[in-house]
Design an enzyme around this catalytic site. Structure first.
Site, short mmCIF file in Angstrom:
data_model
loop_
_atom_site.label_atom_id
_atom_site.label_comp_id
_atom_site.label_asym_id
_atom_site.label_seq_id
_atom_site.Cartn_x
_atom_site.Cartn_y
_atom_site.Cartn_z
N GLY A 1 0.84 -1.18 0.00
CA GLY A 1 0.00 0.00 0.00
C GLY A 1 0.88 1.24 0.00
N ARG A 2 1.44 1.51 1.18
CA ARG A 2 2.22 2.72 1.40
C ARG A 2 3.30 2.95 0.34
NH1 ARG A 2 2.91 4.82 6.42
NH2 ARG A 2 2.36 2.81 7.33
N ARG B 1 -1.94 10.71 10.92
CA ARG B 1 -0.72 9.94 11.25
C ARG B 1 0.14 10.57 12.34
NH1 ARG B 1 2.96 8.98 8.22
NH2 ARG B 1 3.30 6.86 8.86
N TYR C 1 0.35 8.04 15.38
CA TYR C 1 1.59 7.25 15.46
C TYR C 1 2.80 8.10 15.83
CZ TYR C 1 -1.15 4.50 12.04
OH TYR C 1 -2.12 3.81 11.36
N CYS D 1 -10.16 20.98 18.11
CA CYS D 1 -10.12 21.26 19.55
C CYS D 1 -9.60 20.06 20.32
CB CYS D 1 -11.51 21.68 20.02
SG CYS D 1 -12.03 23.18 19.19
N GLU D 2 -8.35 19.75 20.09
CA GLU D 2 -7.64 18.66 20.77
C GLU D 2 -6.17 19.06 20.78
OE1 GLU D 2 -8.90 15.64 21.80
OE2 GLU D 2 -10.90 15.87 20.91
N TYR E 1 -2.51 6.53 3.65
CA TYR E 1 -3.13 6.71 4.97
C TYR E 1 -3.31 8.19 5.30
CZ TYR E 1 -1.70 1.88 4.84
OH TYR E 1 -1.52 0.59 4.43
C1 LIG Z 1 -2.62 -2.49 5.40
C2 LIG Z 1 -2.39 -3.80 4.77
C3 LIG Z 1 -1.47 -3.92 3.72
C4 LIG Z 1 -0.63 -2.78 3.21
O1 LIG Z 1 0.32 -2.35 4.11
P1 LIG Z 1 1.41 -1.22 3.66
O2 LIG Z 1 2.23 -1.04 4.86
O3 LIG Z 1 0.63 -0.02 3.30
O4 LIG Z 1 2.15 -1.79 2.51
C5 LIG Z 1 -1.35 -5.16 3.13
N1 LIG Z 1 -2.07 -6.22 3.55
C6 LIG Z 1 -2.95 -6.14 4.55
C7 LIG Z 1 -3.72 -7.34 4.95
C8 LIG Z 1 -3.13 -4.93 5.20
O5 LIG Z 1 -4.01 -4.86 6.20
#
Ligand SMILES: *Cc1c(COP(=O)(O)O)cnc(C)c1O
Length: 390
Positions: free
Chosen positions: A276-277, A313, A317, A342-343, A371
């Site tokens: 994803g990221r 984020r 985190y 307001c936090e 994200y």
């Molecule tokens: C969030 C997620 C990903 C992607 O994670 P990244 O760190 O964004 O690469 C892949 N597989 C599952 C099951 C996830 O929940």
């Protein structure tokens, strides 16, 4: 991102953001299509012969999804909403892998009716539920077991998912019980195993250990179930947020790919990945506007029209994003960059050394393509940010 003539430009084609946002009215996520394309190509080259399923939760924007789809990517989803979004962007159900710990009867029924490629099963109880729904519908359910190898990848505790005290995946000790359920329910077809250890992996020793553990499980399952042929090694490859260093990231990608292919290459399995990221983080920026500069006796606050409501984020985190003005200025100042909510958790960067900015300036919160919008909300009834792709 780089400055050309002191104006911030984005992506490989260096698109001018100052011009783009000259009629700015509210916070906007901007995504660079060319950079997404570049990242996808780089990753699919490194992970040769692996099928890539983009983790939609990182960035469910339809144009982002269409871009990835056009490159040959599949979709990894964690809800019915993400299934619908992926299909709206053109992914057929047969290119969707469905994960998630809390699938309801309805979720499972719809996913099976639509014909998703694979359901990644997160518990024995879910397996029993899938068996029942598939039986009622009189369809086959293609599944993979999401296994929890109890391995630490040394990331933030909120994004670690492969430890035994995480809610994710099936503990390896349950495999005999899982096999028994599968043998009683031939409508559930075991296609393979899946793994996702968490996010922001920057070091791969734990990952390698997990792959070796699951390789043995894969071979063991294959003995009993001839349908086993897929190995989904998850996502989680990290990116650098503190600096722009594509060479370092390429080196991390290559280590990651080499370890993966070395350990899994001999299996003859269909290898699947769920990043994803890594594909989208650098390709997005959140653009906001400085509303006030507020010096106090303790520190100076730069107050923006965007904050934890649009980019969670940092609050969630302690993540650090670089923040830079669209119009480059000389000098620097140390400030807390905060939002309208307001936090006191509503900060984008604490003790941030940044270029000096003034009221009315536009700033880019960098590397917000993953994200970012997907976690945005309208707390305090502030508007949601806009999104554009360039
Ligand atoms: C969030 C997620 C990903 C992607 O994670 P990244 O760190 O964004 O690469 C892949 N597989 C599952 C099951 C996830 O929940």
């Amino acid at each position: 991102m780089e400055y050309l003539n002191h104006e911030l430009c984005m992506g490989p084609l260096k698109k001018n953001l100052l011009t783009l946002f000259q009629n700015y009215s509210k916070p906007v996520y901007v995504y660079d299509r060319d950079l997404i394309t570049l990242r996808y190509k780089e990753m699919s080259t490194a992970l040769k012969n692996c099928r890539i399923y983009f983790a939609v939760k990182a960035n469910p924007n339809v144009e982002v999804l269409k871009t990835l789809k056009s490159l040959g990517c599949g979709a990894d989803v964690v809800s019915l909403g993400e299934i619908r979004r992926a299909m709206e962007a053109g992914f057929p159900a047969a290119e969707i892998v469905y994960s998630g710990v809390a699938k309801t009867h309805k979720d499972i029924r719809e996913a099976l009716c639509l014909g998703v490629y694979q359901i990644n099963v997160e518990s024995l109880q879910e397996l029993e539920r899938i068996a029942k729904v598939a039986n009622d519908l009189k369809v086959k359910a293609p599944i993979a077991l999401r296994l929890n190898p109890d391995i630490d990848i040394k990331t933030h505790p909120y994004i670690a998912t492969g430890l035994k005290d995480n809610k994710f995946g099936i503990e390896l000790s349950l495999i005999p019980q899982i096999k028994a359920i599968l043998l009683q329910n031939p409508q559930v077809v075991l296609k393979g195993v899946s793994l996702h250890l968490g996010s922001m992996m920057m070091e791969f020793s734990g990952y390698a250990d997990a792959l070796k553990k699951l390789r043995d499980v894969y071979l063991d399952l294959r003995k009993d179930f001839a349908s086993v042929q897929r190995f989904d090694f998850g996502g989680g490859l990290g990116v650098l947020y503190d600096r722009y260093d594509l060479a370092e990231e390429a080196s991390l990608l290559n280590q990651y790919a080499q370890i993966t292919l070395e350990i899994l290459g001999g299996l003859g399995a269909e290898l699947q990945s769920e990043p994803g990221r890594w594909l989208v983080a650098h390709a997005g920026a959140l653009i906001g506007q400085v509303q006030y500069i507020k010096p106090t006796s303790a520190k100076t606050f730069v107050i923006l029209d965007t904050g934890m409501n649009h980019l969670l984020r940092p609050a969630l985190y302690g993540a650090r994003h670089r923040i830079i003005p669209l119009q480059q200025r000389t000098g620097e100042m140390t400030v807390d960059v905060v939002g309208p909510i307001c936090e006191s958790a509503d900060f984008l960067s604490k003790d941030c050394v940044m270029s000096p900015v003034q009221e009315g300036d536009l700033v880019a919160i960098l590397d917000s393509g993953a994200y970012g919008f997907s976690m945005a909300n309208n707390y305090n009834l502030q508007d949601m940010p806009e999104e554009i792709i360039i």
